[in-house]
Design an enzyme around this catalytic site. Structure first.
Site, PDB file in Angstrom:
ATOM      1  CE  LYS A 115      -4.351  -1.574   1.903  1.00 37.37           C
ATOM      2  NZ  LYS A 115      -5.053  -1.289   2.652  1.00 37.37           N
ATOM      3  CE  LYS A 197      -8.703 -11.674  -3.724  1.00 34.14           C
ATOM      4  NZ  LYS A 197      -8.048 -10.939  -1.893  1.00 34.14           N
ATOM      5  CE  LYS A 200     -13.119  -4.639  -1.651  1.00 34.09           C
ATOM      6  NZ  LYS A 200     -13.621  -4.604  -0.564  1.00 34.09           N
TER       7      LYS A 200
END
Ligand code: TRP
Length: 334
Positions: A115, A197, A200
């Site tokens: 992040k 994966k 979103k």
């Protein structure tokens, strides 16, 4: 809540559009566990602001996520469905646990590293101590089990370390939580890059099925889903696109991959993708309808928010008071 049952805690962030992966990989399993455990399902809005958010949108999405919990079948009478920010004990315990967590431990967290690379302009202290708040979430409720995805395992390990460290100093204050890795822990992959994966935040809108996609959109995305040139419908790593479609079909129907191979033996990819698409529609459409119905009843949702936050506060404060006493904070005068 029943004393005889063990306690389960889990949470989701209300950021981004929830995907089929969130539902099949997490939420659906939660519902299956909600009879067996006393469950706390939290909308972790405090974690969300570690990345800059639009306030109105965050509020909106948080309410949607809570509504989705209800629509998916989590019973707010038996379980506790609430916003993290409505229970101030989360932040208070996180502060205390910060003082029992080492910089080095937090520096090793892969999610922090990822992040901070992604949000290089906003590497704030909250992003760094994010796992401590997560530890507080879990430990506040003396949780026995925590269903988490693989990506959160490192945070759960840290939670256990912090709890053990604290208990080592002050005696048995916290229950040491275990990870719950679901039996059908279907990891749903991108429809466009099936080795990645389903996310979103994928930039390619065809890669992810969103929980609120309408039937036409869902069908269109499945039609475009990546398969391969083998032509066979087999459940194996060499065919990641087909394997993912089998996983999705399996998670929706409860059928085993081997039976699905038989069911589609000799069929083409076109037919197979249509069938998977229709099955997903048949799962998501009723969920969407229930969500819309529940959302319409504003008074009902408000009442759930109020009463469940009260429940959560009651249990959380029990642990918090004990911790405050252990570390030496002065007693409250009544
Ligand atoms: N960090 C988790 C995620 O992004 C969400 C979360 C916050 C959580 N607190 C939690 C999950 C406690 C399980 C238990 O997926």
């Amino acid at each position: 809540m029943e004393d005889s049952k063990k306690t389960l805690f889990s949470g989701m962030q209300a950021t981004g559009n929830l995907t089929l992966g969130n539902y099949l990989g997490a939420l659906k399993n939660w519902v299956a566990l909600s009879d067996e455990y006393n469950c706390f399902y939290c909308v972790v809005d405090e974690h969300s602001i570690t990345v800059r958010q639009d306030p109105a949108e965050l509020r909106n999405r948080a309410r949607k996520l809570l509504t989705l919990y209800l629509a998916a079948g989590l019973d707010p009478e038996k379980n506790c469905i609430y916003y993290q920010s409505h229970v101030s004990a989360h932040a208070e315990l996180a502060w205390i646990l910060n003082c029992f967590t080492y910089m080095g431990e937090l520096q090793r967290m892969t999610q922090f590293k990822d992040k901070s690379a992604k949000h290089a302009d906003n590497i704030n202290a909250g992003l760094f101590t994010y796992p401590v708040l997560m530890a507080a979430d879990i430990l506040l409720f003396q949780s026995d089990v925590v269903p988490v995805g693989i990506d959160q395992m490192q945070h759960l390990e840290l939670t256990r370390d912090i709890a053990q460290r604290f208990n080592g100093i002050y005696g048995d204050v916290f229950k040491i939580p275990e990870a719950y890795i679901g039996k059908s822990g279907a990891k749903i992959m991108s429809l466009q890059e099936p080795t990645k994966k389903m996310s979103k935040s994928d930039e390619n809108p065809n890669a992810s099925i969103y929980l609120l996609d309408d039937p036409d959109t869902i069908m269109r995305k499945f039609k475009r889903a990546v398969t391969d040139s083998e032509g066979t419908i087999l459940y194996r790593d060499e065919q990641p696109g087909v394997k993912n479609l089998i996983d999705i079909y399996s998670a929706c129907t409860g059928k085993a991959p081997a039976d699905i191979e038989k069911e589609f033996d000799g069929k083409g990819y076109g037919d197979f993708k249509m069938e998977v698409g229709e099955t997903v529609v048949s799962v998501l459409k009723p969920l969407q309808d229930r969500m819309a119905d529940i959302a319409k009843d504003k008074a009902y949702v408000d009442n759930v928010i109020k009463t469940n936050a009260e429940k959560a506060n009651y249990f959380a404060n029990k642990t918090l008071r004990k911790v405050q006493k252990k570390v030496g904070f002065p007693e409250r005068i009544r």
